[in-house]
Design a protein around this motif. Structure first.
Motif, mmCIF file in Angstrom:
data_model
loop_
_atom_site.group_PDB
_atom_site.id
_atom_site.type_symbol
_atom_site.label_atom_id
_atom_site.label_comp_id
_atom_site.label_asym_id
_atom_site.label_seq_id
_atom_site.Cartn_x
_atom_site.Cartn_y
_atom_site.Cartn_z
ATOM 1 N N LEU B 9 6.229 -25.946 27.817
ATOM 2 C CA LEU B 9 6.751 -25.316 26.606
ATOM 3 C C LEU B 9 7.387 -26.326 25.654
ATOM 4 O O LEU B 9 7.832 -25.965 24.573
ATOM 5 C CB LEU B 9 7.808 -24.268 26.966
ATOM 6 C CG LEU B 9 7.369 -23.103 27.842
ATOM 7 C CD1 LEU B 9 8.567 -22.207 28.158
ATOM 8 C CD2 LEU B 9 6.297 -22.292 27.135
ATOM 9 N N ASP B 10 7.448 -27.586 26.091
ATOM 10 C CA ASP B 10 8.118 -28.598 25.301
ATOM 11 C C ASP B 10 9.576 -28.191 25.049
ATOM 12 O O ASP B 10 10.062 -28.220 23.921
ATOM 13 C CB ASP B 10 7.351 -28.770 23.963
ATOM 14 C CG ASP B 10 7.761 -30.034 23.235
ATOM 15 O OD1 ASP B 10 8.498 -30.839 23.837
ATOM 16 O OD2 ASP B 10 7.364 -30.196 22.073
ATOM 17 N N GLU B 11 10.238 -27.750 26.109
ATOM 18 C CA GLU B 11 11.625 -27.303 25.996
ATOM 19 C C GLU B 11 12.477 -27.960 27.078
ATOM 20 O O GLU B 11 11.972 -28.331 28.133
ATOM 21 C CB GLU B 11 11.730 -25.780 26.194
ATOM 22 C CG GLU B 11 11.124 -24.932 25.100
ATOM 23 C CD GLU B 11 11.960 -24.870 23.823
ATOM 24 O OE1 GLU B 11 13.011 -25.528 23.737
ATOM 25 O OE2 GLU B 11 11.521 -24.155 22.899
ATOM 26 N N ARG B 29 17.574 -28.689 20.006
ATOM 27 C CA ARG B 29 16.398 -28.738 19.123
ATOM 28 C C ARG B 29 16.625 -29.875 18.142
ATOM 29 O O ARG B 29 17.289 -29.691 17.118
ATOM 30 C CB ARG B 29 16.225 -27.424 18.373
ATOM 31 C CG ARG B 29 15.811 -26.243 19.227
ATOM 32 C CD ARG B 29 14.300 -26.158 19.325
ATOM 33 N NE ARG B 29 13.840 -25.248 20.351
ATOM 34 C CZ ARG B 29 13.581 -23.958 20.166
ATOM 35 N NH1 ARG B 29 13.743 -23.429 18.986
ATOM 36 N NH2 ARG B 29 13.136 -23.224 21.158
ATOM 37 N N GLY B 31 16.229 -32.448 15.212
ATOM 38 C CA GLY B 31 15.585 -32.466 13.904
ATOM 39 C C GLY B 31 15.681 -31.170 13.122
ATOM 40 O O GLY B 31 15.161 -31.074 12.019
ATOM 41 N N PHE B 32 16.327 -30.130 13.680
ATOM 42 C CA PHE B 32 16.506 -28.898 12.925
ATOM 43 C C PHE B 32 17.910 -28.872 12.328
ATOM 44 O O PHE B 32 18.851 -29.400 12.929
ATOM 45 C CB PHE B 32 16.327 -27.678 13.828
ATOM 46 C CG PHE B 32 14.884 -27.402 14.169
ATOM 47 C CD1 PHE B 32 14.125 -26.549 13.383
ATOM 48 C CD2 PHE B 32 14.293 -28.005 15.267
ATOM 49 C CE1 PHE B 32 12.801 -26.298 13.690
ATOM 50 C CE2 PHE B 32 12.967 -27.761 15.578
ATOM 51 C CZ PHE B 32 12.211 -26.903 14.785
ATOM 52 N N THR B 33 18.047 -28.257 11.148
ATOM 53 C CA THR B 33 19.372 -28.204 10.542
ATOM 54 C C THR B 33 20.159 -26.998 11.055
ATOM 55 O O THR B 33 21.372 -27.014 11.124
ATOM 56 C CB THR B 33 19.281 -28.102 9.001
ATOM 57 O OG1 THR B 33 18.509 -26.952 8.669
ATOM 58 C CG2 THR B 33 18.628 -29.334 8.422
ATOM 59 N N LYS B 34 19.433 -25.936 11.407
ATOM 60 C CA LYS B 34 20.122 -24.724 11.816
ATOM 61 C C LYS B 34 20.650 -24.852 13.248
ATOM 62 O O LYS B 34 19.977 -25.384 14.125
ATOM 63 C CB LYS B 34 19.139 -23.556 11.732
ATOM 64 C CG LYS B 34 19.671 -22.245 12.272
ATOM 65 C CD LYS B 34 18.771 -21.087 11.882
ATOM 66 C CE LYS B 34 19.128 -19.846 12.671
ATOM 67 N NZ LYS B 34 18.605 -18.630 12.036
ATOM 68 N N GLY B 361 0.536 -17.064 24.418
ATOM 69 C CA GLY B 361 0.551 -17.755 23.125
ATOM 70 C C GLY B 361 1.595 -17.170 22.187
ATOM 71 O O GLY B 361 2.307 -17.893 21.500
ATOM 72 N N ARG B 362 1.711 -15.836 22.187
ATOM 73 C CA ARG B 362 2.685 -15.208 21.296
ATOM 74 C C ARG B 362 4.112 -15.538 21.728
ATOM 75 O O ARG B 362 4.983 -15.755 20.910
ATOM 76 C CB ARG B 362 2.459 -13.690 21.252
ATOM 77 C CG ARG B 362 1.370 -13.296 20.248
ATOM 78 C CD ARG B 362 1.135 -11.814 20.202
ATOM 79 N NE ARG B 362 0.311 -11.410 21.336
ATOM 80 C CZ ARG B 362 0.484 -10.287 22.023
ATOM 81 N NH1 ARG B 362 1.468 -9.475 21.726
ATOM 82 N NH2 ARG B 362 -0.317 -9.989 23.024
ATOM 83 N N ILE B 364 5.002 -18.279 23.264
ATOM 84 C CA ILE B 364 5.244 -19.680 22.907
ATOM 85 C C ILE B 364 5.583 -19.781 21.421
ATOM 86 O O ILE B 364 6.547 -20.438 21.030
ATOM 87 C CB ILE B 364 4.022 -20.565 23.269
ATOM 88 C CG1 ILE B 364 3.915 -20.684 24.793
ATOM 89 C CG2 ILE B 364 4.144 -21.949 22.617
ATOM 90 C CD1 ILE B 364 2.686 -21.409 25.298
ATOM 91 N N ARG B 365 4.828 -19.069 20.589
ATOM 92 C CA ARG B 365 5.131 -19.089 19.151
ATOM 93 C C ARG B 365 6.522 -18.537 18.873
ATOM 94 O O ARG B 365 7.237 -19.018 18.001
ATOM 95 C CB ARG B 365 4.090 -18.267 18.384
ATOM 96 C CG ARG B 365 2.762 -18.971 18.244
ATOM 97 C CD ARG B 365 1.991 -18.439 17.061
ATOM 98 N NE ARG B 365 1.414 -17.132 17.291
ATOM 99 C CZ ARG B 365 1.672 -16.064 16.537
ATOM 100 N NH1 ARG B 365 2.509 -16.140 15.531
ATOM 101 N NH2 ARG B 365 1.084 -14.920 16.802
ATOM 102 N N LEU B 367 9.111 -18.937 20.416
ATOM 103 C CA LEU B 367 10.182 -19.907 20.665
ATOM 104 C C LEU B 367 10.593 -20.648 19.390
ATOM 105 O O LEU B 367 11.651 -21.257 19.338
ATOM 106 C CB LEU B 367 9.756 -20.911 21.737
ATOM 107 C CG LEU B 367 9.498 -20.336 23.136
ATOM 108 C CD1 LEU B 367 8.896 -21.393 24.047
ATOM 109 C CD2 LEU B 367 10.773 -19.780 23.748
ATOM 110 N N ASP B 368 9.755 -20.612 18.345
ATOM 111 C CA ASP B 368 10.134 -21.225 17.076
ATOM 112 C C ASP B 368 11.296 -20.477 16.424
ATOM 113 O O ASP B 368 11.982 -21.026 15.568
ATOM 114 C CB ASP B 368 8.950 -21.235 16.091
ATOM 115 C CG ASP B 368 8.070 -22.466 16.272
ATOM 116 O OD1 ASP B 368 8.538 -23.436 16.898
ATOM 117 O OD2 ASP B 368 6.924 -22.447 15.792
#
Lengths: 420, 428
Positions: B9-11, B29, B31-34, B361-362, B364-365, B367-368
């Motif tokens: 999952l790259d987590e 996470r 590189g994310f600002t939030k 797949g859903r 995994i998506r 997780l964004d």
């Protein structure tokens, strides 16, 4: 950073390379003028396109194709951006790196998008009549079900009156009778026409290199015969004389909606100050409206304001008891007057500034929010880049906000009350 | 802290239980600002009966939600929302049937925001006056729900479907029950369920995991406080007291909720597997790629508003679908018939593999989304499961399990239908 390229006549690709996400996003939009004659057709179109292609001729076959692509999703895009309406599709799909060895998602996704857009299931040269009929029914019931959301209903009722002379008064999804009148032939003819002539907006965000995206979208572009026609520029709001409406409905709670006009739009340098004013006045839990009308006076459960920068319209919405209309109305105007008089604390200024900055920073945090921001910003004529916008927000002074508040004018109101 | 990698999952997940009993989860996470933090208690609207210090309590319905509202008051007229706003953050909270969550998201000043979150949620401060004032606001919120047809159609469903389980009572309570809420009631519930041992702190974003733990220890101390014991006399037969309920409201189209009663889930791997089986079963039965969905859609019995899945809360579970339909009874009959057909014929291998691939797949998506990730980690944590292990659970699920679930659950005696009809046909 976003890169904008014209990749074919009238076709703009906005490309963002970002490897942080687990999914990619791609949108395809045709940009149309917002006019009554075609609003319903443009709203219906994406739903019909999603019903089937020659290769995948029904809804189940389409969903199975998406399931194969690791549960990718394609959804209709129908937006109002000021005087424009856009119609198209948005794809979100898992990043290639999570696919089984040797499997790809982006390339077959864009191939499927081409199929959905250009290889629809046709009967006698037109969209299949049962697809068109059932999607008309869906669209009509979506429009009707806005009536279920009483707050939205009050707002739409207000906008219709206030914007009678402006494209903003046309409902985003068109009018029910216009949807009902659409024939498969007329819709097909309209689609062919707009595919040929409309400015086209493509947006991609994800981990793929630009060349890879362009080469995956090339078959779609090559299949089009284009003679693009430019659109007229966005116009300022043309307000009507204004009216106070009261309607009776079977509701337990009254809905008050107040519409204000301002001379400031996305195209103005005053936009950041106007946005600050909106947050101070009614945006969120720290706003004057929330703190006073709800917290101090317990007049309502919900109250907020929203600013529509494409037209410079400010709307206030409140859910209240039926007998509290007058006092709520009065209090809302009193809070606006406080803004005009400069009764704004340093804390309110900071909170509004930080809220705006935070939302602008957060644009970068999801593929969907990037798509939404970048693919509408340019169309609306936004006078700032995202970075420039943030800098301008930093510079806004109390005087700038007060100046905006003094230019805000009440135009119309709508009150929905109970009893039949 | 325990660091676990999920390369599929790259987590990465950091995890620690503090000496005061609080569980801390951090998903960095880069590189994310939030930055998003959830501070959650394993306590919701259904937990009105409990014992604490050997004494039994019966709180009025709606207390968990009332408490959530009142937690935003701090001594000295401090305004929590304004303090977050001054830090450029936004804060909010929600109460569900079995969980109450407080959260903020920010792009800067994370440490200060986290301190503030932990402080306000662990500082009960209620006065007669402030509790009284809140009643008007919550009354309006109840009024808003009474005007929302989708909420009414669901409330009707659960009242017809359940004999004892407190899902029968709205999360907000009613105009009458909230009149019984006093500062004493709120203090007692806070003491029972807001002890660190009953809570989880989950952070997603570009943060230093050790800092989160350090701040939590400083803010909450190391003492393990007693936790109230929930009393759950909710055992339900797998039949519905009323199989059907109809009401009228000002809606444009008739709408419905249709549900099948399921056995409540336990905890741990077995329970999660059952939940994922149930989700796939819903997909196979009436999901968009199912034979039935296409048939009903083409016949005009359902439209794009139709959808459904498996719903689970503490002590009850159901397979639920909802949407607009001119003939909800025909939808019910078609679903019952399709379940029989699937039970008879089984699920084709290719369908089942495709469904699993799609579900995976859903997820995994999903997780964004910081919010969805945080929410899921919390919900699964209280079911004693590490959410990031979902891929392995999916891999183990067989087609036979999915069919066995449908054969057991999609039965007429377990079925309940709630219909909302327009006040007057086609008129104003």
């Amino acid at each position: 950073m976003m890169k904008t390229t014209t990749i074919a006549p009238g076709v703009t690709l906005r490309y963002v390379r970002d490897t942080r996400f687990k999914q990619g996003g791609f949108s395809f939009q045709l940009v149309r003028p917002m006019v009554r004659e075609e609003a319903a057709k443009n709203a219906l179109l994406p739903a019909v396109l999603l019903r089937g292609t020659r290769k995948s001729p029904d809804l189940r076959a389409v969903t199975q194709r998406l399931d194969e692509l690791y549960g990718a999703a394609v959804s209709p895009l129908v937006r109002r951006v000021g005087d424009y309406q856009t119609t198209g599709l948005y794809c979100s799909f898992m990043d290639d790196r999570f696919a089984l060895p040797g499997d790809r998602v982006l390339q077959p996704m864009l191939e499927f998008l081409r199929e959905l857009l250009l290889d629809s299931l046709l009967e006698n040269g037109a969209f299949a009549p049962d697809f068109v009929e059932s999607e008309k029914k869906n669209l009509i019931s979506t429009i009707e079900s806005d009536r279920n959301d009483k707050r939205l209903y009050a707002m739409q009722r207000l906008l219709r009156t206030m914007c009678a002379a402006d494209s903003f008064g046309i409902p985003r999804l068109g009018e029910i009778e216009d949807v009902a009148a659409i024939t498969p032939e007329a819709l097909t003819k309209h689609y062919r026409e707009i595919l040929r002539t409309s400015p086209m907006e493509l947006f991609y965000v994800g981990s793929a290199a630009e060349e890879q995206v362009i080469s995956a979208i090339r078959p779609l572009l090559d299949a089009l015969e284009r003679t693009p026609e430019p659109l007229p520029p966005q116009t300022a709001f043309a307000p009507g004389p204004g009216e106070d409406l009261t309607e009776t409905m079977d509701v337990a709670q009254g809905k008050l909606c107040m519409g204000f006009t301002t001379p400031f739009t996305n195209r103005c340098k005053e936009l950041p100050a106007m946005q600050m004013l909106n947050v101070i006045f009614g945006g969120g839990m720290t706003s004057k409206l929330f703190q006073n009308v709800r917290e101090k006076m317990s007049l309502c459960y919900s109250i907020d304001s929203a600013f529509y920068g494409t037209k410079g319209i400010l709307l206030v919405n409140a859910g209240i008891d039926f007998d509290r209309e007058a006092i709520t109305r009065q209090e809302i105007l009193r809070q606006l007057q406080a803004c005009r008089d400069g009764e704004i604390t340093q804390g309110e200024m900071t909170a509004a500034r930080e809220a705006l900055l935070s939302s602008l920073r957060s644009v970068q945090d999801s593929p969907g929010s990037m798509e939404n921001y970048y693919s509408t910003a340019a169309l609306s004529g936004l006078a700032f880049s995202r970075e420039g916008y943030m800098e301008a927000v930093e510079q806004v002074t109390l005087e700038d906000v007060v100046k905006c508040a003094n230019a805000v004018q009440l135009n119309s109101t709508c009150f929905l009350k109970g009893g039949k | 802290m325990t660091r676990t990698e999920y390369p599929e999952l790259d987590e990465v997940l950091y995890h620690q239980t503090l000496s005061n009993g609080l569980t801390v989860c951090v998903v960095p996470r880069k590189g994310f600002t939030k930055r998003l933090a959830y501070f959650v208690t394993d306590y919701g609207s259904i937990h009105t009966q409990y014992s604490l210090d050997g004494k039994n309590h019966q709180a009025p319905a709606g207390v968990a939600h009332y408490l959530e509202h009142k937690m935003f008051d701090l001594p000295g007229s401090r305004d929590v929302s304004a303090e977050f706003a001054a830090l450029g953050a936004s804060t909010n909270a929600f109460t569900s049937y079995d969980m109450t969550a407080y959260y903020f998201s920010c792009t800067e000043n994370f440490d200060e925001c986290l301190r503030l979150l932990l402080e306000f949620v662990s500082t009960p401060y209620f006065t007669e006056e402030s509790v009284e004032k809140e009643r008007g606001i919550i009354d309006q919120e109840i009024g808003m729900n009474e005007d929302a047809p989708d909420s009414v159609v669901f409330e009707n469903l659960v009242q017809a479907m359940y004999a004892r389980h407190p899902i029968r009572v709205p999360i907000l309570g009613t105009g009458e029950t909230i009149r019984q809420i006093t500062p004493e009631v709120l203090y007692s519930c806070h003491r029972a369920f807001y002890a660190p041992g009953n809570m989880l702190l989950c952070v997603v974003g570009d943060v230093e995991p050790e800092t989160v733990v350090q701040i939590a220890e400083e803010q909450l101390g190391c003492e393990a406080l007693p936790v109230g014991k929930k009393q759950k006399g909710w055992a339900e037969p797998m039949t519905c007291p009323r199989p059907e309920i109809t009401a009228k409201m000002e809606v444009a189209m008739p709408m419905f909720n249709l549900a099948f009663k399921c056995e409540p889930l336990g905890t741990g791997d077995g329970a999660i597997r059952e939940e994922m089986v149930a989700d796939l079963a819903a997909e196979a039965l009436f999901g968009e790629s199912s034979e039935l969905y296409l048939k009903l859609y083409e016949e005009g019995l359902i439209d794009s508003s139709f959808g459904g899945g498996f719903e689970t809360i503490d002590g009850c579970a159901m397979l639920l679908c909802s949407g607009d339909s001119e003939d909800a009874r025909a939808v019910r009959e078609a679903i019952l018939a399709q379940a029989e057909k699937l039970t008879r014929e089984g699920l084709p291998e290719e369908d089942y593999l495709r469904m699993k691939r799609s579900a995976l797949g859903r997820r995994i998506r999903g997780l964004d989304s910081f919010d969805a990730t945080c929410f899921r980690i919390c919900a699964y944590h209280f079911s004693d499961f590490d959410y990031f292990r979902f891929p392995e659970v999916y891999r183990q699920i067989t087609a036979e399990e999915i069919i066995a679930f449908l054969a057991r659950v999609v039965k007429r005696e377990r079925c309940c239908l709630s219909i909302m009809e327009p006040v007057c046909e086609g008129g104003e």
